[in-house]
Write an enzyme that holds these catalytic residues in place. Structure first.
Site, short mmCIF file in Angstrom:
data_model
loop_
_atom_site.label_atom_id
_atom_site.label_comp_id
_atom_site.label_asym_id
_atom_site.label_seq_id
_atom_site.Cartn_x
_atom_site.Cartn_y
_atom_site.Cartn_z
N HIS A 65 -1.32 -1.54 8.73
CA HIS A 65 -1.49 -2.92 9.20
C HIS A 65 -0.15 -3.60 9.34
CE1 HIS A 65 -1.38 -3.08 4.78
NE2 HIS A 65 -0.87 -4.29 4.92
N CYS A 246 1.27 -9.00 -1.53
CA CYS A 246 1.93 -7.86 -0.89
C CYS A 246 2.77 -8.39 0.26
CB CYS A 246 0.91 -6.83 -0.41
SG CYS A 246 -0.12 -7.37 0.98
#
Length: 737
Positions: A65, A246
């Site tokens: 991603h 993250c």
């Protein structure tokens, strides 16, 4: 929202044998639908994200991603591989691959859907259903939440999805451009009572039920976990708060949160997670943090507002550990809580990290914005100033006239080394104003403010507007970006907003204002202030030294202290600072050393007036004070502010005035006694410091001696077993009183 994934974006017979080939196969489908404009550019962004951390997860899942300027709208691609593809997961290849493509300027509603998908991947019923899907249309419907798999345990998986999905949608619906909210954290010791569609797209349909579900969930959690071995009947279960984050803030952040919540539920532990993702985040209630027994940080980027969790038993790991080892982490934090292992404290968050509450007044916000720029500028000041000072010390006071070391450098000649240090320091100083302006804008508008802020700061240097110009440029840049962000933008342009439109438009506006409108008046004001400083003599200089000394000792490293320090460093942040500017810098540093040194001396000469913990702190204060770290006196000021702070201010004012009287100068912005060789008139400079320390010590001793101590206070003061916790309680009681 349901068109984020369609049957055309599903490949149930993915034939790729590498993660790069898998990403390319799914990305090509996105390109064919017009959702990705540049295949190679997008794949480069995916590879860059993959290089930061592998995206393979336990259970046969791969989630490559990224956020990319080449993506026109948030899109999901799904592939199923019969042979498996290595995405770096500990348990082997992945057979379920999700390619998540988010525009660089994705709005919060889209990111909430993506975060809900990430949570769903922790649901084995969901992944099993995808593995058994017979055609692309069915798989796409499952991911959209139109045909959710049934949970094997009544109420377990459904309610988990309801709680997480509803909270996510509620947070997105309630977000604003000023303070964007992420999925709201909810207790998970008991399952939520409101069922909801389990698919990620269905999260948006459950917003209305969120408040009631959260309230009932919290009530159930307070009564005790619904099963598990964490606590017996009537016993309060372990309470844990967690933060997950993250680099991209889309997938791992929310998967770690879901994994921790599930593990907490199974262990009978109340777990509340703050997800610091791309859609912003909602801070945990301070009361919840205060009541927590332990903290888990599962993150790959710095935790924002980390100082909120200081003093708690803490487990600090990467975000993937939060996904793969959630039960182990909860067991670890439980053990630390039972043993009483608490962190000594966290470094204070920078003003940028403390984003602030939307209810704060404009004055408070302005102070934080300005302190944001100052906090990032200070390291450049320290490095550049010390290098310049060392250059003068080694090469003499004519080193500023030396030729460039690129043209003339002799390895065996001290003058060449002095010139090298001086010229490196000058280059470092060249960044001060742009960094100041850039990070003021950053504090206001986050990353989009950096480019116009740096441009405005550089223009301030070009037109000789100096630090005043940098301050104004930063505020203007942040304000311009915030205004642009409030404009409604067509969906087709959102992907290029943060990388093209905002930097281009904001830089042009800031440049126009600095060059044509406000630049000249600011430059004139800067010149007037410089001329005033250069003209300070006699009584005026002494009074200024006393005022700066008072400010340095008023809040010991706080905003007032920083104003005085920034005023001083602004004067020497040039290649050839004036004599007055160097005198001001010397007075500021001398005054800042007084409070910790005085507290250290007071605990030595009259130890019976202090608690055992304060006497221990006094030993450390010797080193802190000698190093020009005013914060070394904070424990004493917190415990007895009405006696310590006024005493420190008197001593600091005396030291500042004496330093100006003696004409001591200093080219370095930091260093304490370790830069005495770089100080002009060092002997009298040390006398000025000693005089302030003695006055402050005498005042503290006299004032504390006049205090009529209660018997219990006296007993606490002589208890050799008193530890940091005791001192903290004493300080809290004193301040509250």
């Amino acid at each position: 929202m349901s068109d984020m994934i369609t049957a055309d974006l599903v490949d149930l017979d993915l034939s790729a044998d590498t993660k790069e080939a898998a990403a390319r196969a799914l990305a090509e489908r996105m390109v064919s639908l017009g959702r990705v404009t540049d295949l190679e550019g997008f794949l480069a962004d995916v590879a860059a994200r993959e290089a930061q951390m592998p995206t393979g997860l336990d259970g046969g899942i791969g989630i490559p991603h990224c956020r990319s300027a080449h993506v026109t709208e948030p899109t999901l691609g799904f592939g199923r591989s019969s042979a498996g593809i290595d995405f770096g997961a500990p348990d082997g290849p992945a057979d379920l691959i999700f390619l998540i493509a988010a525009p660089a300027g994705a709005d919060d509603a889209h990111l909430t859907i993506l975060s809900s998908l990430a949570r769903q991947l922790m649901n084995t019923e969901f992944t099993d259903a995808l593995r058994s899907a017979g055609d692309a249309r069915t798989a796409a419907a499952l991911i959209r939440g139109e045909d959710a798999p049934a949970a094997t345990a009544p109420g377990a998986a459904e309610d988990t999805a309801a709680a997480s999905g509803a909270a996510s949608a509620d947070a997105a619906a309630g977000s604003t451009a000023q303070d964007t909210a992420a999925p709201a954290p909810t207790p998970t010791a008991a399952p939520a009572a409101v069922p909801a569609p389990a698919g990620p797209a269905a999260a948006a349909q459950t917003a209305d039920a969120t408040a009631g579900a959260t309230e009932r969930t919290g009530a159930g959690a307070a009564e005790g976990p619904a099963g598990g071995s964490g606590a017996g009947a009537g016993e309060r279960p372990l309470r844990v708060v967690a933060v997950t984050s993250c680099p991209t803030g889309i997938a791992h952040t929310y998967m770690a949160a879901e994994s921790l919540e599930n593990a907490g539920r199974e262990a009978g532990v109340e777990v509340l997670v703050e997800t610091q993702g791309s859609a912003g985040f909602t801070r945990l209630d301070p009361a919840v943090i205060a009541a927590a027994d332990g903290v888990i940080f599962a993150h790959d980027v710095p935790v924002r507002d980390k100082d909120r969790f200081a003093g708690k038993p803490t487990v600090d790991v990467g975000v993937k550990a939060g996904i793969n080892r959630a039960a182990e982490l909860i067991g670890e934090v439980r053990g630390k809580a039972e043993r009483g292992e608490a962190t000594s404290g966290a470094a204070p968050a920078t003003p940028v990290e403390r984003a602030g509450d939307s209810t704060e007044g404009y004055g408070t916000k302005l102070r934080k914005w300005l302190m944001s720029g100052v906090s990032y500028m200070v390291p450049f000041v320290a490095a550049g100033g010390l290098l310049i000072a060392l250059g003068f010390a080694i090469g003499g006071y004519t080193v500023n006239k030396a030729p460039s070391v690129m043209d003339h450098f002799l390895w065996t000649q001290a003058d060449s080394w002095g010139a090298l240090l001086f010229q490196i320091g000058v280059v470092s100083f060249g960044f001060l104003v742009p960094v100041l302006a850039g990070y003021i804008a950053y504090g206001m508008a986050d990353r989009p403010g950096l480019v116009p802020g740096f441009v405005g700061g550089a223009i301030a240097l070009t037109i000789n507007a100096g630090f005043l110009g940098g301050l104004v440029a930063g505020l203007v840049a942040g304000g311009v970006v915030m205004a642009i962000q409030r404009v409604r933008i067509p969906a087709a342009l959102r992907g290029i907003m943060p990388v093209v439109v905002i930097p281009l438009v904001s830089s042009a506006i800031v440049g126009f204002l600095m060059f044509v409108v406000i630049g000249k008046p600011i430059a004139s004001a800067q010149k007037g202030m410089t001329d005033w400083l250069n003209g300070l003599t006699g009584t005026n200089a002494i009074l200024l030294g006393a005022l700066l000394g008072l400010m340095m000792c008023f809040d010991l490293g706080g905003p007032v202290n920083k104003v005085a320090y920034t005023f001083a460093t602004a004067g020497i942040a040039v290649a050839n600072p004036s004599d007055s500017a160097m005198k001001i810098m010397a007075a500021v540093m001398a005054a800042g050393m007084v409070p910790p040194l005085a507290m250290a001396l007071a605990t030595t000469v009259r130890g019976r007036l202090f608690t055992q913990t304060e006497r221990e702190n006094g030993k450390a204060a010797w080193v802190l004070g000698a190093s020009f770290i005013s914060e070394g006196a904070i424990p004493f000021a917190a415990a007895d502010p009405l006696r310590v702070i006024p005493s420190a201010m008197v001593g600091g004012a005396l030291t500042g005035a004496l330093s100006m009287t003696f004409g001591a100068t200093l080219r370095a912005p930091h260093g304490g006694i370790f830069v005495v060789p770089l100080i002009g008139n060092p002997f009298f400079y040390l006398i000025a410091i000693a005089a302030g320390v003695c006055v402050t010590t005498a005042l503290v001793v006299v004032l504390k001696g006049m205090r009529k101590q209660a018997p219990e206070a006296a007993a606490a003061g002589t208890d050799p077993a008193a530890g940091p916790a005791t001192a903290a309680r004493e300080a809290e009681h004193t301040v509250a009183a």
